[in-house]
Design a protein around this motif. Structure first.
Motif, short mmCIF file in Angstrom:
data_model
loop_
_atom_site.label_atom_id
_atom_site.label_comp_id
_atom_site.label_asym_id
_atom_site.label_seq_id
_atom_site.Cartn_x
_atom_site.Cartn_y
_atom_site.Cartn_z
N ARG A 54 4.63 -0.16 1.57
CA ARG A 54 5.34 -0.13 2.86
C ARG A 54 6.22 -1.36 3.04
NH1 ARG A 54 0.29 1.80 4.74
NH2 ARG A 54 -0.22 -0.29 5.54
N ALA A 55 5.73 -2.50 2.58
CA ALA A 55 6.52 -3.73 2.70
C ALA A 55 7.79 -3.64 1.85
CB ALA A 55 5.69 -4.93 2.30
N ASP A 84 -1.06 0.43 -0.46
CA ASP A 84 -0.13 0.99 0.52
C ASP A 84 0.60 -0.10 1.30
OD1 ASP A 84 -0.86 3.52 -0.24
OD2 ASP A 84 -2.30 3.82 1.40
N THR A 85 -0.08 -1.20 1.56
CA THR A 85 0.57 -2.30 2.28
C THR A 85 1.75 -2.83 1.48
OG1 THR A 85 -1.53 -2.93 3.29
CG2 THR A 85 0.23 -4.56 3.31
N LEU A 86 1.57 -2.96 0.19
CA LEU A 86 2.66 -3.42 -0.69
C LEU A 86 3.80 -2.42 -0.70
CD1 LEU A 86 3.83 -5.33 -2.83
CD2 LEU A 86 2.46 -4.11 -4.54
N LEU A 102 -0.21 -8.97 -1.48
CA LEU A 102 -0.08 -7.61 -0.98
C LEU A 102 -0.46 -6.62 -2.08
CD1 LEU A 102 1.61 -9.26 1.10
CD2 LEU A 102 3.02 -7.20 1.38
N ARG A 103 -1.19 -5.56 -1.68
CA ARG A 103 -1.66 -4.58 -2.64
C ARG A 103 -1.56 -3.18 -2.01
NH1 ARG A 103 -1.52 -8.77 -4.87
NH2 ARG A 103 -3.03 -9.74 -6.31
#
Length: 244
Positions: free
Chosen positions: A132-133, A128-130, A125-126
């Motif tokens: 948000r997670a 914005d995805t990271l 994961l990198r």
């Protein structure tokens, strides 16, 4: 009809797509079957060593059988208690580590968020995805601590309610396995060490084969490991007797 409340960890998750017709079959053994087969494979080691040692010392008849039975009983009790206390100890450790994680999420929330991000980063994961997670996990404290326990500390919550069941299954397996080297003493008029050794090796190899196959391992490898364990115990007994 009222719909059941959504699971807090599954809210918004779409239905599972079709999978194997027989379903996911990863849990191949019950909690009792594993310790039972383990005891069956390991139970003969101590009685066999005692029988070989007593035979080498010239002990025969009822005294020889009594020594083997005593070793069988001692091995079963010690193994069962060790299993029981191990589960309780793991439960205490898990509870202590969970309390520590709960305190750290309260005292050092930014550090704990970074640790969540570090774990997810390893899984690819990198950006914005990271971010948000991380926020999704940290939004629920229980889920946050669950995540840290599993992925940072690699701890799975023990089930102390099953400690007695697992200990009893292990004791029964140990006792049944321990009977293997004693059967020739009960059935043969003048038994030697070879009948006990051969019967034991065959029995533990079968138990190791079943355990390995049920756990998805190479069955032949499980049988070989179990036989080597018992054979090693017998050789150790002989070596010590030779030294004496």
């Amino acid at each position: 009809m009222d719909q059941p409340a959504p699971h807090p960890y599954r809210d918004g998750l779409p239905p599972a797509p079709p999978g194997p017709p027989e379903g996911e079959q990863h849990a191949l053994l019950s909690r009792a079957e594993v310790p039972f087969l383990t005891g069956l494979a390991q139970g003969p080691v101590l009685p066999l060593a005692v029988v070989i040692g007593l035979m080498a010392l010239g002990v025969t008849g009822p005294a020889l059988l009594a020594g083997g039975v005593a070793a069988l009983g001692a091995g079963a009790v010690v193994a069962a208690l060790a299993r029981y206390f191990a589960v309780l100890g793991a439960t205490e450790r898990y509870a202590a580590e969970r309390r520590r994680e709960e305190e750290e999420t309260e005292t050092y929330p930014e550090r704990e968020r970074w640790e969540v991000a570090a774990v997810l980063h390893r899984y690819g994961l990198r950006g914005d995805t990271l971010a948000r997670a991380v926020e999704a996990i940290a939004a629920d404290k229980r889920r946050w601590v669950d995540f840290m326990m599993r992925f940072e500390l690699d701890l799975i919550e023990p089930q102390p309610a099953r400690a007695a069941q697992e200990a009893a299954a292990l004791a029964v397996g140990q006792a049944l396995g321990g009977l293997l080297p004693l059967l020739p003493l009960m059935l043969l008029a003048a038994p030697g060490a070879w009948p006990s050794l051969l019967l034991t090796l065959g029995g533990v190899a079968a138990a190791g084969w079943l355990l390995a196959r049920a756990e998805g391992q190479v069955a032949a490898g499980g049988a070989l490991r179990a036989a080597l364990l018992t054979g090693g115990g017998a050789l150790a007994a002989l070596a010590l007797i030779a030294l004496i």
